[in-house]
Design an enzyme around this catalytic site. Structure first.
Site, PDB file in Angstrom:
ATOM      1  N   HIS A 188       0.813  -1.220   0.000  1.00 39.52           N
ATOM      2  CA  HIS A 188       0.000   0.000   0.000  1.00 39.52           C
ATOM      3  C   HIS A 188       0.849   1.275   0.000  1.00 39.52           C
ATOM      4  CE1 HIS A 188       0.425   0.086   4.412  1.00 39.52           C
ATOM      5  NE2 HIS A 188       0.067   1.342   4.348  1.00 39.52           N
ATOM      6  N   LYS A 192       0.484   5.285  -2.261  1.00 46.31           N
ATOM      7  CA  LYS A 192       0.401   6.643  -1.694  1.00 46.31           C
ATOM      8  C   LYS A 192       0.830   7.635  -2.778  1.00 46.31           C
ATOM      9  CE  LYS A 192       1.501   5.191   3.033  1.00 46.31           C
ATOM     10  NZ  LYS A 192       0.277   5.344   3.791  1.00 46.31           N
ATOM     11  N   HIS A 250       7.552  -2.177   2.745  1.00 42.29           N
ATOM     12  CA  HIS A 250       7.281  -0.787   2.350  1.00 42.29           C
ATOM     13  C   HIS A 250       8.546   0.055   2.142  1.00 42.29           C
ATOM     14  CE1 HIS A 250       3.341  -2.001   3.395  1.00 42.29           C
ATOM     15  NE2 HIS A 250       3.428  -1.801   4.695  1.00 42.29           N
ATOM     16  N   LYS A 350       7.346   1.697  16.202  1.00 41.93           N
ATOM     17  CA  LYS A 350       6.013   1.930  16.770  1.00 41.93           C
ATOM     18  C   LYS A 350       6.173   2.673  18.096  1.00 41.93           C
ATOM     19  CE  LYS A 350       3.497  -1.635  14.424  1.00 41.93           C
ATOM     20  NZ  LYS A 350       2.756  -0.820  13.463  1.00 41.93           N
TER      21      LYS A 350
HETATM   22  C1  BG6 Z   1       1.254  -2.087   7.590  1.00 47.25           C
HETATM   23  C2  BG6 Z   1       1.936  -2.667   8.791  1.00 47.25           C
HETATM   24  O1  BG6 Z   1       1.655  -2.753   6.428  1.00 47.25           O
HETATM   25  O2  BG6 Z   1       1.584  -0.695   7.494  1.00 47.25           O
HETATM   26  C3  BG6 Z   1       1.507  -1.929  10.039  1.00 47.25           C
HETATM   27  O3  BG6 Z   1       1.616  -4.037   8.906  1.00 47.25           O
HETATM   28  C4  BG6 Z   1       1.757  -0.449   9.903  1.00 47.25           C
HETATM   29  O4  BG6 Z   1       2.186  -2.429  11.184  1.00 47.25           O
HETATM   30  C5  BG6 Z   1       1.156   0.075   8.604  1.00 47.25           C
HETATM   31  O5  BG6 Z   1       1.163   0.201  11.006  1.00 47.25           O
HETATM   32  C6  BG6 Z   1       1.597   1.508   8.376  1.00 47.25           C
HETATM   33  O6  BG6 Z   1       0.911   2.028   7.272  1.00 47.25           O
HETATM   34  P1  BG6 Z   1       0.683   3.600   7.153  1.00 47.25           P
HETATM   35  O7  BG6 Z   1       0.045   3.762   5.817  1.00 47.25           O
HETATM   36  O8  BG6 Z   1      -0.193   4.003   8.292  1.00 47.25           O
HETATM   37  O9  BG6 Z   1       2.048   4.226   7.245  1.00 47.25           O
END
Ligand code: BG6
Length: 497
Positions: A188, A192, A250, A350
């Protein structure tokens, strides 16, 4: 095209299709997929004759519909009128059944709409990865993979494996049923808008290319800091940790966009070929050197927004002895002509002080300080891509302090990504639309996934037998090992402000 009413940059409307969701009563469907589809329907990106078919186990139609309606109310940024819900719910169809049951796929076959003789279908696996293979085989046995009468595309989410071996196994399972061109692996972060803007910024502006290399850049930091803890995901997170959860997926994908060479054309394979070359050039980490090139830490209790939050080891479902990292940083080197010797520091955590994702390009200092006789010395320039929130670009420069001296002050130039009132599309809106349009540019290919596992594998192995781990207080940036990791890098650790 800009639609004035919605302030939305409208992309093309996709052909009518069956949008099938496995796991249609789950959290991902409720929080992300349905709100994205709702917005896409609303602004005309999904054809109104399309159907959204949910495969749901142990629930009646009424229960499922009310679950979806509640989910939309909770997750849409704007209130939904009854009329809008009616319009959207007319597109929803539920197919009851279990994924492991052949009957489910026969029911699904009967539920698919035919549009001008074509049964276009997207199958979204919003289910745990161990079920992807079963869904693929179920579809194959029902004759729903062949594309003779319309396209068939399958969408899967991370985690694609938990190491190289399991990722290869999953890729083989999927490729035994679907052609690689039919498989869309969602990351994902690539959806963005601000991440895609990295490519436009690099390849639509002639002035950046001469600077974008080892001659001018000191180092690059790519980060995703979060204030949230692990919420209800202890079972997954205990096995995953921050390295697998964020860096292998990511952040490494973002790194490929920052480091890649210009592709010959803007097509899925041309872009992915260039990303793949970056991954192949990433220097493999020697676990004996590990301590100089990586940091792992875990949150202790602390305060976030004035509230006391528990330590990771006190979260529900987490072992009190757990040494799983909730903070991870790795210093990578890319061994090629452009990047030789430039550290790429990828870090994530986190329960930190702020939720910010950024790419920070730190340039080298001016070679000679002309203004040396004064108290202030010029700092290295920095270009910061704020990926979220407040998407935009910040350039940090040195400028003369007003007055009769040549003292230097820091000047910050900010360019927000979107103008006020403009709609920045959510990642899932963009990615779902791309699947419907058959554009795989923003999806990871199997070789990219495997290569990125290969890169982190030595670290995973060396971290797996750890008994203890450094702690940081929740709500702070208190990870002293980061200063050591960034020693020698211009400006040190960039903590988002
Ligand atoms: C997810 C992770 O893929 O991405 C999560 O599993 C994380 O742990 C999240 O919180 C973060 O996504 P974003 O878009 O909020 O940065």
């Amino acid at each position: 095209m800009v639609s004035k009413e919605q302030n939305v940059i409208c992309m093309d409307q996709a052909d009518p299709a069956n949008i099938v969701i496995f796991g249609a009563a789950g959290d991902l469907t409720k929080r992300k997929l349905m709100p994205a589809l709702y917005k896409m329907v609303h602004c005309g990106l999904v054809h109104p004759e399309s159907k959204i078919i949910g495969i749901v186990n142990n629930r009646t139609d009424e229960v499922w519909l009310s679950l979806i309606k509640d989910g939309l109310k909770e997750n849409l940024p704007e209130p939904m009128s009854e009329e809008m819900w009616q319009h959207f719910s007319d597109m929803l169809k539920m197919v009851p059944g279990d994924l492991a049951d052949e009957e489910t796929y026969s029911r699904l076959t009967n539920a698919l709409e035919v549009y001008d003789g074509r049964k276009n279908a997207m199958f979204y696996c919003a289910i745990p990865p161990q079920w992807y293979g079963a869904a693929a085989i179920g579809l194959q046995n029902a004759g729903l993979v062949d594309e003779a009468d319309g396209y068939r595309r399958i969408v899967i989410e991370k985690p694609i494996g938990t190491n190289l071996e399991t990722a290869q196994k999953l890729n083989h399972e999927m490729q035994a049923v679907f052609d690689e061109s039919q498989i869309y692996r969602i990351d994902h972060y690539l959806g963005k808008e601000s991440v895609q803007n990295l490519l436009v910024y690099r390849f639509a502006n002639g002035i950046m290319e001469p600077l974008w290399n080892r001659n001018y850049i000191d180092h690059i930091q790519i980060s995703a800091s979060e204030t949230l803890g692990i919420e209800y995901r202890a079972r997954y997170y205990e096995k995953s940790g921050a390295l697998r959860d964020m860096i292998q997926s990511h952040l490494m994908q973002v790194m490929t966009l920052v480091a890649m060479e210009p592709p010959v054309e803007f097509t899925a394979d041309a872009v992915r070929d260039e990303k793949m070359k970056v991954l192949r050039a990433v220097r493999r980490i020697d676990p004996d050197e590990d301590k100089h090139l990586s940091v792992a830490a875990q949150y202790a209790s602390g305060q976030i927004d004035g509230e006391t939050v528990p330590a990771y080891v006190s979260e529900e479902g987490v072992s009190p002895e757990s040494a799983t990292e909730t903070f991870a940083a790795v210093k990578f080197y890319i061994d090629n002509w452009r990047w030789q010797g430039v550290p790429f520091i990828l870090w994530t955590g986190k329960r930190l002080e702020k939720k910010v994702s950024e790419v920070v390009i730190r340039f080298r200092k001016p070679p000679f300080n002309l203004f040396d006789s004064h108290a202030t010395v010029p700092k290295a320039n920095a270009l910061v891509f704020r990926l979220q929130p407040d998407e935009g670009i910040v350039l940090r420069m040195n400028a003369k302090m007003p007055g009769l001296t040549t003292d230097i002050q820091r000047m910050v130039m900010r360019a927000p990504y979107a103008h006020e009132g403009m709609h920045v599309s959510e990642a899932y809106e963009i990615l779902l639309h791309d699947v419907l349009m058959g554009d795989a540019t923003l999806f990871s290919r199997s070789d990219e996934i495997e290569e990125s596992w290969d890169i982190v594998e030595p670290l995973i192995k060396s971290w797996q037998d750890r008994f203890s781990i450094e702690r940081y207080r929740a709500g702070t940036w208190n990870v002293p090992a980061m200063d050591e990791l960034l020693e020698g890098c211009e400006g040190g650790w960039h903590k988002p402000t």
